[in-house]
Design an enzyme around this catalytic site. Structure first.
Site, mmCIF file in Angstrom:
data_model
loop_
_atom_site.group_PDB
_atom_site.id
_atom_site.type_symbol
_atom_site.label_atom_id
_atom_site.label_comp_id
_atom_site.label_asym_id
_atom_site.label_seq_id
_atom_site.Cartn_x
_atom_site.Cartn_y
_atom_site.Cartn_z
ATOM 1 N N ASP A 8 0.753 -0.723 0.064
ATOM 2 C CA ASP A 8 0.314 -0.233 -0.306
ATOM 3 C C ASP A 8 1.030 1.280 0.010
ATOM 4 O O ASP A 8 1.915 0.679 0.153
ATOM 5 C CB ASP A 8 -0.778 -0.085 1.255
ATOM 6 C CG ASP A 8 -1.504 0.993 1.479
ATOM 7 O OD1 ASP A 8 -2.268 1.773 0.264
ATOM 8 O OD2 ASP A 8 -2.009 2.482 2.342
ATOM 9 N N LEU A 9 0.212 2.085 -0.151
ATOM 10 C CA LEU A 9 1.057 3.678 -0.012
ATOM 11 C C LEU A 9 1.453 4.103 1.085
ATOM 12 O O LEU A 9 2.297 4.502 2.288
ATOM 13 C CB LEU A 9 1.063 4.164 -1.674
ATOM 14 C CG LEU A 9 1.807 6.168 -1.984
ATOM 15 C CD1 LEU A 9 3.252 5.792 -2.013
ATOM 16 C CD2 LEU A 9 0.725 6.552 -3.127
ATOM 17 N N ASP A 10 0.163 5.120 1.105
ATOM 18 C CA ASP A 10 -0.560 6.296 2.041
ATOM 19 C C ASP A 10 -0.237 5.819 3.676
ATOM 20 O O ASP A 10 -0.554 5.008 3.546
ATOM 21 C CB ASP A 10 -2.016 6.393 1.903
ATOM 22 C CG ASP A 10 -1.870 7.511 0.401
ATOM 23 O OD1 ASP A 10 -1.057 8.272 0.259
ATOM 24 O OD2 ASP A 10 -2.791 7.199 -0.140
ATOM 25 N N THR A 16 2.219 10.319 3.867
ATOM 26 C CA THR A 16 1.021 10.659 2.797
ATOM 27 C C THR A 16 -0.642 10.572 3.797
ATOM 28 O O THR A 16 -1.669 11.615 3.381
ATOM 29 C CB THR A 16 0.590 10.344 1.621
ATOM 30 O OG1 THR A 16 1.127 8.916 1.275
ATOM 31 C CG2 THR A 16 1.661 11.669 0.700
ATOM 32 N N LYS A 44 -9.435 5.853 5.772
ATOM 33 C CA LYS A 44 -7.764 4.574 5.204
ATOM 34 C C LYS A 44 -8.106 4.160 4.563
ATOM 35 O O LYS A 44 -8.693 2.941 4.472
ATOM 36 C CB LYS A 44 -6.778 4.580 6.199
ATOM 37 C CG LYS A 44 -6.321 5.556 7.785
ATOM 38 C CD LYS A 44 -5.036 5.288 8.561
ATOM 39 C CE LYS A 44 -5.037 6.545 9.450
ATOM 40 N NZ LYS A 44 -4.040 6.102 10.021
ATOM 41 N N SER A 113 -2.238 0.420 -4.529
ATOM 42 C CA SER A 113 -2.850 1.839 -3.939
ATOM 43 C C SER A 113 -4.723 2.606 -4.095
ATOM 44 O O SER A 113 -4.128 2.508 -5.757
ATOM 45 C CB SER A 113 -2.113 3.274 -3.595
ATOM 46 O OG SER A 113 -2.391 4.127 -3.436
ATOM 47 N N ALA A 114 -4.589 2.592 -3.184
ATOM 48 C CA ALA A 114 -6.387 3.205 -4.289
ATOM 49 C C ALA A 114 -6.630 4.474 -4.897
ATOM 50 O O ALA A 114 -7.074 5.495 -4.947
ATOM 51 C CB ALA A 114 -8.001 2.919 -3.341
ATOM 52 N N LYS A 144 -10.996 -1.592 -1.642
ATOM 53 C CA LYS A 144 -10.712 -2.248 -0.754
ATOM 54 C C LYS A 144 -12.098 -1.620 1.037
ATOM 55 O O LYS A 144 -12.592 -0.966 0.248
ATOM 56 C CB LYS A 144 -9.409 -1.672 0.169
ATOM 57 C CG LYS A 144 -8.290 -1.681 -0.434
ATOM 58 C CD LYS A 144 -7.210 -0.977 0.091
ATOM 59 C CE LYS A 144 -6.002 -1.110 -0.831
ATOM 60 N NZ LYS A 144 -4.689 -0.205 -0.709
ATOM 61 N N GLU A 168 -0.007 -3.050 4.361
ATOM 62 C CA GLU A 168 -1.087 -2.444 5.014
ATOM 63 C C GLU A 168 -0.997 -1.726 6.402
ATOM 64 O O GLU A 168 -0.626 -2.432 6.661
ATOM 65 C CB GLU A 168 -2.594 -3.080 4.530
ATOM 66 C CG GLU A 168 -3.003 -3.066 3.568
ATOM 67 C CD GLU A 168 -3.499 -1.712 3.016
ATOM 68 O OE1 GLU A 168 -3.327 -0.837 3.660
ATOM 69 O OE2 GLU A 168 -3.379 -1.496 1.845
ATOM 70 N N ASP A 169 -1.383 -0.599 6.081
ATOM 71 C CA ASP A 169 -1.441 0.462 7.410
ATOM 72 C C ASP A 169 -2.889 0.271 7.629
ATOM 73 O O ASP A 169 -3.217 1.218 8.618
ATOM 74 C CB ASP A 169 -1.336 1.606 7.376
ATOM 75 C CG ASP A 169 -2.349 2.734 6.416
ATOM 76 O OD1 ASP A 169 -2.380 2.240 5.493
ATOM 77 O OD2 ASP A 169 -2.338 3.430 6.838
HETATM 78 C C1 G6P Z 1 -5.500 6.279 -0.456
HETATM 79 C C2 G6P Z 1 -5.989 6.635 1.333
HETATM 80 C C3 G6P Z 1 -6.843 7.494 1.043
HETATM 81 C C4 G6P Z 1 -7.631 7.906 0.317
HETATM 82 C C5 G6P Z 1 -7.521 7.427 -1.241
HETATM 83 C C6 G6P Z 1 -7.711 7.656 -2.815
HETATM 84 O O1 G6P Z 1 -6.565 4.503 -0.391
HETATM 85 O O2 G6P Z 1 -5.291 5.479 1.966
HETATM 86 O O3 G6P Z 1 -7.302 8.127 2.025
HETATM 87 O O4 G6P Z 1 -8.917 8.971 0.093
HETATM 88 O O5 G6P Z 1 -6.126 6.678 -1.358
HETATM 89 O O6 G6P Z 1 -6.633 8.808 -3.297
HETATM 90 P P1 G6P Z 1 -6.302 9.681 -3.844
HETATM 91 O O7 G6P Z 1 -5.728 10.427 -4.135
HETATM 92 O O8 G6P Z 1 -7.442 9.479 -5.244
HETATM 93 O O9 G6P Z 1 -7.872 10.754 -3.124
HETATM 94 MG MG MG Z 2 -2.863 3.620 3.519
#
Ligand code: G6P
Ligand code: MG
Length: 219
Positions: A8-10, A16, A44, A113-114, A144, A168-169
């Protein structure tokens, strides 16, 4: 055998997740909506549209579609403003060493990542070249905790899901990894991520042998 690690990224590769929180907080304040860290925890791993719906629902509010689109665009502008400060120094401690170790051992690496901003974030962190696959968040139909994004990553890597481990977090992310039939490592608080096979407080605690041990313990 562990063949691939899907990140996962954020909140995993960089903090972020905090920028997403600050951007939503700014929007919520402007709209007079209640928003705190407990509610943020539910966002998240969740896409932008669904995130707004969760905030509105928690406030007992509804809104017209056009209004919602404007708010989502505004939140994204605030998020992009925060991303301007992002440099390679923001890579979470331990992540670069882990990516290098995985590469050196021929373990494939993917991003699930979403976030539609994920390619930009990886560029700013100068990490793009480590990833064999970056799943296009815009092409994923079910977010997710649905396993789709992790299954897509495995398919694009051409690795069997049973040979993948996800990091994942978010609780929704851990649920997605488990639903994909993969081994799940959580980063953060054990109480928030009870379904993970292993939970570490920070990425610094992870290395290949620790991931291997976790993988072997589950399989
Ligand atoms: C990740 C983050 C979410 C965020 C989603 C969409 O999953 O954990 O907090 O809402 O991405 O991100 P975006 O940059 O497309 O708004
Ligand atoms: Mg995350």
């Amino acid at each position: 055998r562990l063949e691939a690690v899907i990140f996962d990224l954020d909140g995993v590769i960089t903090d972020t997740a905090e920028y997403h929180y600050l951007a939503w907080k700014r929007l919520a304040e402007e709209l007079g909506l209640a928003f705190d860290r407990a509610l943020n925890e539910q966002l998240k791993g969740i896409g932008r549209k669904e995130s707004l719906e969760i905030i509105l629902q928690a406030n007992g509010k509804t809104a017209a579609e056009a209004e919602k689109e404007e708010w989502i665009a505004r939140k994204n502008r605030y998020y992009l403003e925060l991303l301007e400060q992002l440099t390679p120094a923001a890579v979470a401690p331990g992540v670069l060493a882990l990516l290098q170790e995985l590469k050196a051992h021929g373990i494939k690496i993917a991003l699930a990542s979403a976030s539609k901003n994920a390619p930009l974030v990886l560029e700013k962190l100068q990490l793009t070249r480590y990833f064999d696959v970056i799943v296009d968040a815009g092409a994923v139909k079910k977010g997710k905790p649905d396993p789709e994004i992790f299954l897509t990553a495995a398919e694009q890597l051409q690795v069997h899901g049973g040979n993948c481990l996800g990091i994942e977090d978010a609780a929704a992310g851990i649920a997605a990894i488990k639903a994909a039939g993969m081994v799940a490592v959580g980063v953060g608080d054990k109480a928030t991520l009870p379904a993970a096979d292993l939970v570490v407080k920070t990425m610094n605690e992870l290395n290949l042998s620790k991931l291997q041990a976790c993988f072997t313990g589950v399989r």
